[in-house]
Every structure is written in C-alpha cells, then in structure tokens.
Design a protein around this motif. Structure first.
Motif, PDB file in Angstrom:
ATOM      1  N   VAL A  99       0.861  -1.187   0.000  1.00 11.21           N
ATOM      2  CA  VAL A  99       0.000   0.000   0.000  1.00 11.21           C
ATOM      3  C   VAL A  99       0.896   1.236   0.000  1.00 11.21           C
ATOM      4  CG1 VAL A  99      -1.656   1.340   1.355  1.00 11.21           C
ATOM      5  CG2 VAL A  99      -1.926  -1.138   1.144  1.00 11.21           C
ATOM      6  N   HIS A 100       0.650   2.167  -0.933  1.00  6.49           N
ATOM      7  CA  HIS A 100       1.503   3.351  -1.005  1.00  6.49           C
ATOM      8  C   HIS A 100       0.752   4.660  -0.742  1.00  6.49           C
ATOM      9  CE1 HIS A 100       0.020   3.059  -5.242  1.00  6.49           C
ATOM     10  NE2 HIS A 100      -0.052   4.361  -5.107  1.00  6.49           N
ATOM     11  N   ARG A 101      -0.581   4.589  -0.617  1.00  3.81           N
ATOM     12  CA  ARG A 101      -1.344   5.814  -0.337  1.00  3.81           C
ATOM     13  C   ARG A 101      -2.405   5.513   0.718  1.00  3.81           C
ATOM     14  NH1 ARG A 101      -3.859   9.993  -4.769  1.00  3.81           N
ATOM     15  NH2 ARG A 101      -1.766   9.581  -5.616  1.00  3.81           N
ATOM     16  N   ALA A 102      -2.516   6.391   1.701  1.00  4.59           N
ATOM     17  CA  ALA A 102      -3.488   6.217   2.775  1.00  4.59           C
ATOM     18  C   ALA A 102      -4.239   7.521   3.003  1.00  4.59           C
ATOM     19  CB  ALA A 102      -2.802   5.778   4.061  1.00  4.59           C
ATOM     20  N   VAL A 103      -5.552   7.395   3.147  1.00  6.01           N
ATOM     21  CA  VAL A 103      -6.408   8.533   3.465  1.00  6.01           C
ATOM     22  C   VAL A 103      -7.124   8.205   4.765  1.00  6.01           C
ATOM     23  CG1 VAL A 103      -8.379   9.931   2.742  1.00  6.01           C
ATOM     24  CG2 VAL A 103      -6.668   9.185   1.050  1.00  6.01           C
ATOM     25  N   LEU A 104      -6.914   9.033   5.763  1.00  5.37           N
ATOM     26  CA  LEU A 104      -7.428   8.801   7.109  1.00  5.37           C
ATOM     27  C   LEU A 104      -8.577   9.745   7.414  1.00  5.37           C
ATOM     28  CD1 LEU A 104      -7.192   7.711  10.084  1.00  5.37           C
ATOM     29  CD2 LEU A 104      -5.522   9.554  10.449  1.00  5.37           C
ATOM     30  N   LEU A 105      -9.668   9.209   7.945  1.00  4.78           N
ATOM     31  CA  LEU A 105     -10.769  10.044   8.418  1.00  4.78           C
ATOM     32  C   LEU A 105     -10.513  10.404   9.875  1.00  4.78           C
ATOM     33  CD1 LEU A 105     -13.602  11.252   7.746  1.00  4.78           C
ATOM     34  CD2 LEU A 105     -14.549   9.255   8.904  1.00  4.78           C
ATOM     35  N   SER A 106     -10.347  11.695  10.129  1.00  3.63           N
ATOM     36  CA  SER A 106     -10.183  12.189  11.490  1.00  3.63           C
ATOM     37  C   SER A 106     -11.321  13.161  11.776  1.00  3.63           C
ATOM     38  CB  SER A 106      -8.809  12.852  11.651  1.00  3.63           C
ATOM     39  OG  SER A 106      -8.621  13.320  12.974  1.00  3.63           O
ATOM     40  N   SER A 107     -11.047  14.250  12.429  1.00  5.37           N
ATOM     41  CA  SER A 107     -12.081  15.210  12.823  1.00  5.37           C
ATOM     42  C   SER A 107     -11.486  16.605  12.889  1.00  5.37           C
ATOM     43  CB  SER A 107     -12.655  14.836  14.195  1.00  5.37           C
ATOM     44  OG  SER A 107     -13.368  15.911  14.766  1.00  5.37           O
ATOM     45  N   SER A 108     -12.311  17.593  12.554  1.00  5.61           N
ATOM     46  CA  SER A 108     -11.860  18.980  12.664  1.00  5.61           C
ATOM     47  C   SER A 108     -11.503  19.338  14.099  1.00  5.61           C
ATOM     48  CB  SER A 108     -12.945  19.931  12.143  1.00  5.61           C
ATOM     49  OG  SER A 108     -14.136  19.814  12.915  1.00  5.61           O
ATOM     50  N   ALA A 109     -12.062  18.596  15.051  1.00  8.17           N
ATOM     51  CA  ALA A 109     -11.835  18.900  16.465  1.00  8.17           C
ATOM     52  C   ALA A 109     -10.549  18.288  17.009  1.00  8.17           C
ATOM     53  CB  ALA A 109     -13.019  18.408  17.292  1.00  8.17           C
ATOM     54  N   ILE A 110      -9.867  17.450  16.205  1.00 10.70           N
ATOM     55  CA  ILE A 110      -8.680  16.744  16.695  1.00 10.70           C
ATOM     56  C   ILE A 110      -7.464  17.131  15.859  1.00 10.70           C
ATOM     57  CG2 ILE A 110      -7.633  14.494  17.103  1.00 10.70           C
ATOM     58  CD1 ILE A 110     -10.421  13.370  17.510  1.00 10.70           C
ATOM     59  N   LEU A 111      -6.477  17.710  16.509  1.00 10.71           N
ATOM     60  CA  LEU A 111      -5.269  18.146  15.831  1.00 10.71           C
ATOM     61  C   LEU A 111      -4.273  16.999  15.702  1.00 10.71           C
ATOM     62  CD1 LEU A 111      -4.710  21.557  17.674  1.00 10.71           C
ATOM     63  CD2 LEU A 111      -5.784  21.187  15.447  1.00 10.71           C
TER      64      LEU A 111
END
Length: 282
Positions: A94-106
C-alpha cells in the motif's frame, strides 16, 4: 490511478465508507469493501475486516495499493490497533493512505490524532480528512437523529456555538479525490459545509423540513458527560462532552473552501441534505 489499482475501504458499510466506495465504483475504480461481516456492496469485492482481529488484515490488504481508513468507533486509543495494521499495509505494498479524522482533533492530539501524526512517516502519499460534524447526525442513525425522531429534541452542551456541519457525500467526494488524483494532497484537510449553524438553527430547519417541532435542549457539560457515560466508556464520553464545550466556546465556528477546491463544486447546505435524506426515509 489506473483501472487495475485497488482501494481498500475500511468501514465500507459506514456513513462515509459506504459513500466513498460507491463513488469510487461509479468512477470506474476497483474497491475492496472491508467490514466485520464482509457485507456485499454493489460492484465491490467484500472482505472481512476487524480492527481487533489481526488475522483479518492479510486478506484485506491482498491486492490493494491504497486504503481509506475509518478508525475503530468509540476507541479512545485507536493508534494501538491502527499503527500495526498500517505498518503491515506498507509492507504489503500500500503506497497511499487517506485517514478520516475530525476537525476537532489536531495532529498529535487525542484518539486518532496520534495516527494522524504517524501517517506521513509511514506513507509517501497520504491525506488526513478533518471534517466538521456530520449533517447525517441529524438524519441517519446517530443518537441525535434518534432523539429527533422519538422525542423531537436535540440534546447538547454546545450552547449557541456554531458548527460548519458537512454532508457525508461531500466528505466522500473529497476522499475519492485524495485517493485517486495523480498527486496526493500530503496534508490534512479541514472540511465544512457552506455555512456555520448552531444547534438551534439545526432544530429550526428540521422543524421546517419535517413539519414536526424540533427543539434544542441546552445541557450542562456535566449532564452531557454523565448522559453519554451511560452508553459509552467514560473516557470517550468525556472527550465528546469536551467537544461540545469547545463548540460553545467557538472552536468550530468556521467554514473552508476545501470541498469546492478539490471537487469543483460547492458543498451541500444542511437544508438541502435534510430535504434529500428525509424525503428518502433516512
């Protein structure tokens, strides 16, 4: 991205995962749809995946060269299970990763913030999506939506603070671009809808769209934390109550142009989403 590239979508039956998988398929891309029950989704290859069962990691990663990551729900320390998986993913190609986080978490913050911090060191191509609160929280299966359907109320400690609520369809549209564009953003992206609304505003729009009165009940911080702690672990309940308090203090009172900039179209308004989803019985 070519027709032979394959994206592993983790959480493929969830709010953003299902939409991301569907939009990838519609655009002609191959998708492995990962969920705990390997639920079949149109056009995808279903595969069983459980963050807490490393024996499921290998089959899920086979043939995938990019991954959309939904952290384990309600886990205050997702890095403990996510980082070993991501190391295995890199070793598997795997060479690309997209992570779902949150606007509230830096980056480097609590919960998924630790995964955000680690991601650039694991992959040359990466993106962290930091969406504001989902519009679907009021129309789908979230506790707010259930409370609206059952009692006609929204319960928060957010006061009159405003939030740039965002449509999950818009999050998925950005995720698809981050996964498939020739160049990955290699940054974190704060995603919002077109306007910042208070929960009082949301209640008014829901009243107008449904024809049934919806009211926002203003709770104290302690009452919110204690109510949530009857349903989820105290540590996670405290974090959610802290987020409400941050909203009350103005932390989410903003909008960004990220959806428009990456997709070429403006984000959907809450009224449009409420009308669309409630009309379909969501």
């Amino acid at each position: 991205m070519t027709a032979t590239d394959t994206t592993l979508v983790i959480g493929a039956t969830g709010t953003t995962g299902s939409r991301t998988a569907a939009q990838l398929i519609a655009a002609g891309h191959r998708v492995k749809a990962a969920s705990r029950r390997a639920t079949p989704l149109p056009g995808t290859e279903p595969v069983r995946f459980d963050w807490y069962d490393p024996d499921t990691f290998g089959d899920a990663l086979t043939g995938a060269d990019r991954v959309y990551l939904i952290p384990p729900v309600g886990d205050p320390d997702p890095a403990a299970v996510m980082l070993p998986f991501l190391q295995q993913a890199r070793a598997a190609g795997v060479h690309r990763a997209v992570l779902l986080s949150s606007s509230a978490i830096l980056e480097g913050g609590p919960a998924v913030g630790a995964v955000h911090q680690a991601l650039p060191g694991l992959f040359d191509q990466w993106t962290v999506l930091r969406p504001s609160w989902f519009m679907q929280n009021f129309t789908g299966t979230h506790a707010h939506a259930r409370s609206i359907r059952e009692d006609g109320i929204i319960l928060t400690a957010a006061g009159t603070g405003r939030v740039g609520f965002i449509d999950a369809d818009d999050i998925a549209a950005v995720a698809v671009r981050a996964l498939t564009d020739n160049r990955a953003p290699n940054t974190d992206l704060v995603l919002t809808g077109p306007e910042a609304l208070s929960h009082d505003d949301i209640a008014l729009i829901m009243t107008e769209v449904t024809g049934r009165r919806v009211a926002h009940h203003h709770l104290t911080y302690d009452a919110t934390r204690d109510r949530l702690a009857t349903q989820i672990p105290l540590e996670f309940a405290t974090m959610l109550a802290d987020m409400d308090r941050a909203i009350a203090d103005g932390a989410e009172d903003r909008t960004t142009d990220t959806v428009h900039r990456l997709t070429g179209r403006p984000p959907h308004s809450f009224r449009a989403v409420a009308e669309r989803e409630l009309a379909h019985g969501s």
